[in-house]
Scaffold this motif. Structure first.
Motif, PDB file in Angstrom:
ATOM      1  N   ALA A 143       0.793  -1.229   0.000  1.00 10.27           N
ATOM      2  CA  ALA A 143       0.000   0.000   0.000  1.00 10.27           C
ATOM      3  C   ALA A 143       0.825   1.278   0.000  1.00 10.27           C
ATOM      4  N   LYS A 144       2.055   1.218   0.472  1.00  8.37           N
ATOM      5  CA  LYS A 144       2.867   2.434   0.596  1.00  8.37           C
ATOM      6  C   LYS A 144       3.010   3.144  -0.743  1.00  8.37           C
ATOM      7  N   GLY A 145       2.655   4.411  -0.782  1.00  4.88           N
ATOM      8  CA  GLY A 145       2.748   5.195  -2.012  1.00  4.88           C
ATOM      9  C   GLY A 145       1.571   5.015  -2.948  1.00  4.88           C
ATOM     10  N   LYS A 146       0.607   4.184  -2.569  1.00  7.45           N
ATOM     11  CA  LYS A 146      -0.544   3.921  -3.432  1.00  7.45           C
ATOM     12  C   LYS A 146      -1.874   4.318  -2.808  1.00  7.45           C
ATOM     13  N   THR A 147      -2.053   3.987  -1.537  1.00  8.40           N
ATOM     14  CA  THR A 147      -3.373   4.145  -0.940  1.00  8.40           C
ATOM     15  C   THR A 147      -3.247   4.204   0.575  1.00  8.40           C
ATOM     16  N   VAL A 148      -4.391   4.238   1.243  1.00  8.61           N
ATOM     17  CA  VAL A 148      -4.437   4.213   2.708  1.00  8.61           C
ATOM     18  C   VAL A 148      -5.299   3.033   3.137  1.00  8.61           C
ATOM     19  N   LEU A 149      -4.778   2.219   4.025  1.00  8.73           N
ATOM     20  CA  LEU A 149      -5.512   1.084   4.572  1.00  8.73           C
ATOM     21  C   LEU A 149      -6.137   1.480   5.911  1.00  8.73           C
ATOM     22  N   ILE A 150      -7.361   1.019   6.148  1.00 11.78           N
ATOM     23  CA  ILE A 150      -8.056   1.296   7.399  1.00 11.78           C
ATOM     24  C   ILE A 150      -8.337  -0.043   8.073  1.00 11.78           C
ATOM     25  N   LEU A 151      -7.725  -0.272   9.212  1.00 12.82           N
ATOM     26  CA  LEU A 151      -7.810  -1.569   9.876  1.00 12.82           C
ATOM     27  C   LEU A 151      -9.055  -1.646  10.741  1.00 12.82           C
ATOM     28  N   ASP A 152      -9.974  -2.533  10.384  1.00 11.44           N
ATOM     29  CA  ASP A 152     -11.169  -2.734  11.196  1.00 11.44           C
ATOM     30  C   ASP A 152     -10.790  -3.477  12.469  1.00 11.44           C
ATOM     31  N   LYS A 153     -11.686  -3.430  13.434  1.00  6.71           N
ATOM     32  CA  LYS A 153     -11.440  -4.070  14.733  1.00  6.71           C
ATOM     33  C   LYS A 153     -11.989  -5.495  14.695  1.00  6.71           C
ATOM     34  N   LYS A 154     -11.102  -6.493  14.708  1.00  3.64           N
ATOM     35  CA  LYS A 154     -11.505  -7.894  14.740  1.00  3.64           C
ATOM     36  C   LYS A 154     -10.920  -8.555  15.992  1.00  3.64           C
ATOM     37  N   ASP A 155     -10.029  -9.537  15.817  1.00  5.76           N
ATOM     38  CA  ASP A 155      -9.515 -10.241  16.994  1.00  5.76           C
ATOM     39  C   ASP A 155      -8.031 -10.007  17.250  1.00  5.76           C
ATOM     40  N   VAL A 156      -7.443  -9.030  16.575  1.00  8.20           N
ATOM     41  CA  VAL A 156      -6.031  -8.731  16.774  1.00  8.20           C
ATOM     42  C   VAL A 156      -5.879  -7.822  18.000  1.00  8.20           C
ATOM     43  N   PRO A 157      -5.060  -8.186  18.973  1.00 12.63           N
ATOM     44  CA  PRO A 157      -4.856  -7.333  20.148  1.00 12.63           C
ATOM     45  C   PRO A 157      -4.367  -5.937  19.759  1.00 12.63           C
ATOM     46  N   PHE A 158      -4.807  -4.929  20.500  1.00 12.13           N
ATOM     47  CA  PHE A 158      -4.418  -3.553  20.209  1.00 12.13           C
ATOM     48  C   PHE A 158      -2.903  -3.408  20.134  1.00 12.13           C
ATOM     49  N   GLU A 159      -2.203  -4.079  21.028  1.00 15.16           N
ATOM     50  CA  GLU A 159      -0.739  -3.964  21.073  1.00 15.16           C
ATOM     51  C   GLU A 159      -0.111  -4.424  19.764  1.00 15.16           C
ATOM     52  N   MET A 160      -0.622  -5.518  19.201  1.00 21.15           N
ATOM     53  CA  MET A 160      -0.078  -6.013  17.933  1.00 21.15           C
ATOM     54  C   MET A 160      -0.375  -5.048  16.790  1.00 21.15           C
ATOM     55  N   THR A 161      -1.570  -4.466  16.801  1.00 20.93           N
ATOM     56  CA  THR A 161      -1.934  -3.496  15.765  1.00 20.93           C
ATOM     57  C   THR A 161      -1.014  -2.281  15.836  1.00 20.93           C
ATOM     58  N   ALA A 162      -0.834  -1.742  17.040  1.00 22.38           N
ATOM     59  CA  ALA A 162       0.033  -0.578  17.219  1.00 22.38           C
ATOM     60  C   ALA A 162       1.466  -0.897  16.792  1.00 22.38           C
ATOM     61  N   ASN A 163       1.947  -2.078  17.151  1.00 22.77           N
ATOM     62  CA  ASN A 163       3.335  -2.443  16.872  1.00 22.77           C
ATOM     63  C   ASN A 163       3.618  -2.587  15.384  1.00 22.77           C
ATOM     64  N   ILE A 164       2.680  -3.206  14.631  1.00 20.12           N
ATOM     65  CA  ILE A 164       2.975  -3.445  13.213  1.00 20.12           C
ATOM     66  C   ILE A 164       2.961  -2.144  12.418  1.00 20.12           C
ATOM     67  N   ILE A 165       2.103  -1.203  12.811  1.00 23.48           N
ATOM     68  CA  ILE A 165       2.089   0.093  12.127  1.00 23.48           C
ATOM     69  C   ILE A 165       3.364   0.870  12.447  1.00 23.48           C
ATOM     70  N   THR A 166       3.720   0.912  13.728  1.00 22.32           N
ATOM     71  CA  THR A 166       4.908   1.651  14.151  1.00 22.32           C
ATOM     72  C   THR A 166       6.174   1.045  13.562  1.00 22.32           C
ATOM     73  N   LYS A 167       6.270  -0.285  13.585  1.00 24.43           N
ATOM     74  CA  LYS A 167       7.455  -0.970  13.062  1.00 24.43           C
ATOM     75  C   LYS A 167       7.674  -0.648  11.583  1.00 24.43           C
ATOM     76  N   ASN A 168       6.575  -0.552  10.834  1.00 23.40           N
ATOM     77  CA  ASN A 168       6.663  -0.278   9.402  1.00 23.40           C
ATOM     78  C   ASN A 168       6.719   1.214   9.073  1.00 23.40           C
ATOM     79  N   LYS A 169       6.675   2.057  10.110  1.00 27.89           N
ATOM     80  CA  LYS A 169       6.604   3.513   9.903  1.00 27.89           C
ATOM     81  C   LYS A 169       5.481   3.836   8.922  1.00 27.89           C
ATOM     82  N   ALA A 170       4.336   3.200   9.171  1.00 27.37           N
ATOM     83  CA  ALA A 170       3.207   3.249   8.236  1.00 27.37           C
ATOM     84  C   ALA A 170       2.086   4.182   8.702  1.00 27.37           C
ATOM     85  N   GLU A 171       2.388   5.104   9.613  1.00 27.74           N
ATOM     86  CA  GLU A 171       1.357   5.997  10.134  1.00 27.74           C
ATOM     87  C   GLU A 171       0.727   6.870   9.042  1.00 27.74           C
TER      88      GLU A 171
END
Length: 306
Positions: A143-171
């Motif tokens: 998605a980088k440079g193409k679009t914006v992804l919006i992550l819906d709330k399913k069964d992924v823990p908040f901590e994992m969601t926060a970590n994968i975005i931060t790790k990828n510098k994908a804010e």
């Protein structure tokens, strides 16, 4: 002479082929640019968010080919559904079970990533395709440079969601869906660059975000699935705060059997005050609102082709 003509024809064919594959992209590089893109100005360009990545024949929901297919027709963001596998990988799958959208059966959480990668995805009509289940990491990278992804709330823990975005510098190209101000505050405390699709369906909900101290610059508001007159004062209050508002047509107007009725509904949503539409029928909705794009807008700088 014949050789020159053939070479020219080949060159023209290659050019046309390249143009045909061009994607409509959002030129957003970081969180500040994403905030500027989403800021309500009154002269914004209405756009589409593909629900579950867009649901179009031949292209399975929550798949990168579906995203690309939509972007061949229109710029768009994509609401997607992250779920955990048995071995704690994050894949894209709306349902907790595999039966509806894949060649597998049972719960997503009962399979490892390697096992899920053996399955094939089905399109909206139940036809089996050659496409496979993507991971969230694959989607973020694509998605980088193409679009914006919006992550819906399913069964992924908040901590994992926060970590994968931060790790990828994908804010700048990954947003988080939050249902309450408390959820938004949890994420904001961990990363001030996170941007949210926030449920703000009532004046009371709006007040709760203000009380929680979440900057409105970090919020795009989901106001519900129905275009109704009662939304007008909410639009006015949110717009004053620089907030764009979104209606999701997936559970309502997308389901209308008549194409003309759907077109009228999409157009009315934008005319009545929403800035964007989250739709299963991403390409159809984009076509319907095309004539509502203003001739001049400062937001034009965010739209391009690639």
């Amino acid at each position: 002479m014949i050789k020159k003509i053939l070479l020219a024809a080949c060159f023209l064919g290659a050019q046309l082929s390249t143009r045909a594959q061009q994607l409509h992209v959002l030129k957003i590089s970081n969180s500040k640019e994403l905030q500027a893109f989403l800021r309500y100005t009154g002269k914004d360009i209405p756009f589409i968010s593909g629900h579950r990545g867009g649901v179009n024949k031949g292209f399975p929901e929550n798949s990168i080919p579906a995203f690309e297919n939509t972007l061949k027709h229109t710029p768009a963001t994509f609401e997607i559904d992250p779920r955990l596998t048995k071995d704690s990988a994050i894949v894209l799958m709306h349902d907790a079970t595999l039966d509806r959208t894949t060649t597998g059966t049972g719960k997503v959480s009962d399979y490892t990533l390697a096992e899920l990668k053996q399955l094939k995805l089905k399109d909206v009509e139940g036809n089996v395709t050659e496409y496979r289940i993507p991971t969230l990491q694959e989607a973020i990278t694509w998605a980088k440079g193409k679009t914006v992804l919006i992550l819906d709330k399913k069964d992924v823990p908040f901590e994992m969601t926060a970590n994968i975005i931060t790790k990828n510098k994908a804010e700048g190209h990954v947003m988080i869906t939050v249902h309450t101000a408390k959820e938004a505050r949890w994420y904001y405390d961990r990363n001030k660059n996170f941007v949210f699709e926030a449920f703000v369906k009532t004046p009371e909900a709006m007040a709760s975000y203000e009380a929680a101290g979440i900057p409105w610059s970090h919020i795009m508001a989901y106001v519900g699935p129905d275009n109704k007159p009662e939304l007008k004062p909410l639009y006015e209050q949110l717009n004053k705060r620089g907030v764009m508002c979104m209606i999701s047509t997936a559970p309502t107007y997308d389901k209308q059997a008549d194409a003309a009725a759907r077109t009228a509904a999409y157009q009315a949503i934008i005319r009545d005050g929403a800035s964007l539409i989250e739709a299963d029928r991403s390409i159809e909705a984009a076509t319907a609102i095309k004539d509502l794009v203003p001739a001049k807008s400062g937001k034009q700088r965010f739209f391009g082709k690639k």
